[in-house]
Design a protein around this motif. Structure first.
Motif, short mmCIF file in Angstrom:
data_model
loop_
_atom_site.label_atom_id
_atom_site.label_comp_id
_atom_site.label_asym_id
_atom_site.label_seq_id
_atom_site.Cartn_x
_atom_site.Cartn_y
_atom_site.Cartn_z
N THR A 6 0.87 -1.17 0.00
CA THR A 6 0.00 0.00 0.00
C THR A 6 0.91 1.22 0.00
O THR A 6 1.91 1.25 0.71
N LEU A 69 -1.52 1.95 7.66
CA LEU A 69 -1.87 1.82 6.24
C LEU A 69 -0.63 1.49 5.41
O LEU A 69 -0.66 0.60 4.57
N MET A 72 0.58 -2.15 5.57
CA MET A 72 -0.30 -3.19 5.03
C MET A 72 0.21 -3.73 3.69
O MET A 72 0.60 -2.96 2.81
N LEU A 106 -8.24 -2.27 6.85
CA LEU A 106 -7.45 -1.39 7.71
C LEU A 106 -7.93 -1.48 9.16
O LEU A 106 -7.13 -1.62 10.08
#
Length: 115
Positions: A6, A69, A72, A106
């Protein structure tokens, strides 16, 4: 097994894919849908009772949502599913189905940690 990262570019969240970056949504929309820029780790009394041996020493720790985030990564299956969801925001919602799926993952990672 490949994992796809990400990343954020020009204020937009993307997930890598074999076909190049897959646009998810504006970062601000993702952060708002996740409840804000910070997440505080908490355990309910029921969780503490049910899992008496669980380490809860991290309770009260504040996690940066954007840091989570960035940490990830995603399976090919998740990326394919994400790509199949529309990016248009329905009139009765605040985020697109694609962004909603991403925010769901998330939130799961914020609640349970990145696996």
């Amino acid at each position: 097994m490949d994992r796809y990262e990400t990343f954020v570019e020009d204020g937009t969240v993307y997930v890598g894919s074999d076909d190049g970056p897959l646009e998810v949504a504006p970062l601000d929309d993702i952060v708002t849908a996740a409840g804000g820029p910070a997440w505080t780790i908490t355990y309910s009394e029921a969780e503490k009772e049910r899992y008496a041996g669980m380490d809860t020493s991290d309770e009260g720790l504040v996690v940066d949502v954007v840091d989570m985030l960035h940490a990830m990564t995603h399976s090919q299956r998740f990326v394919d599913t994400l790509a199949a969801h529309p990016t248009a925001v329905p009139a009765d919602d605040t985020i697109s189905p694609r962004a909603g799926l991403f925010v769901g993952k998330l939130l799961e990672n914020l609640e349970h940690g990145v696996a």
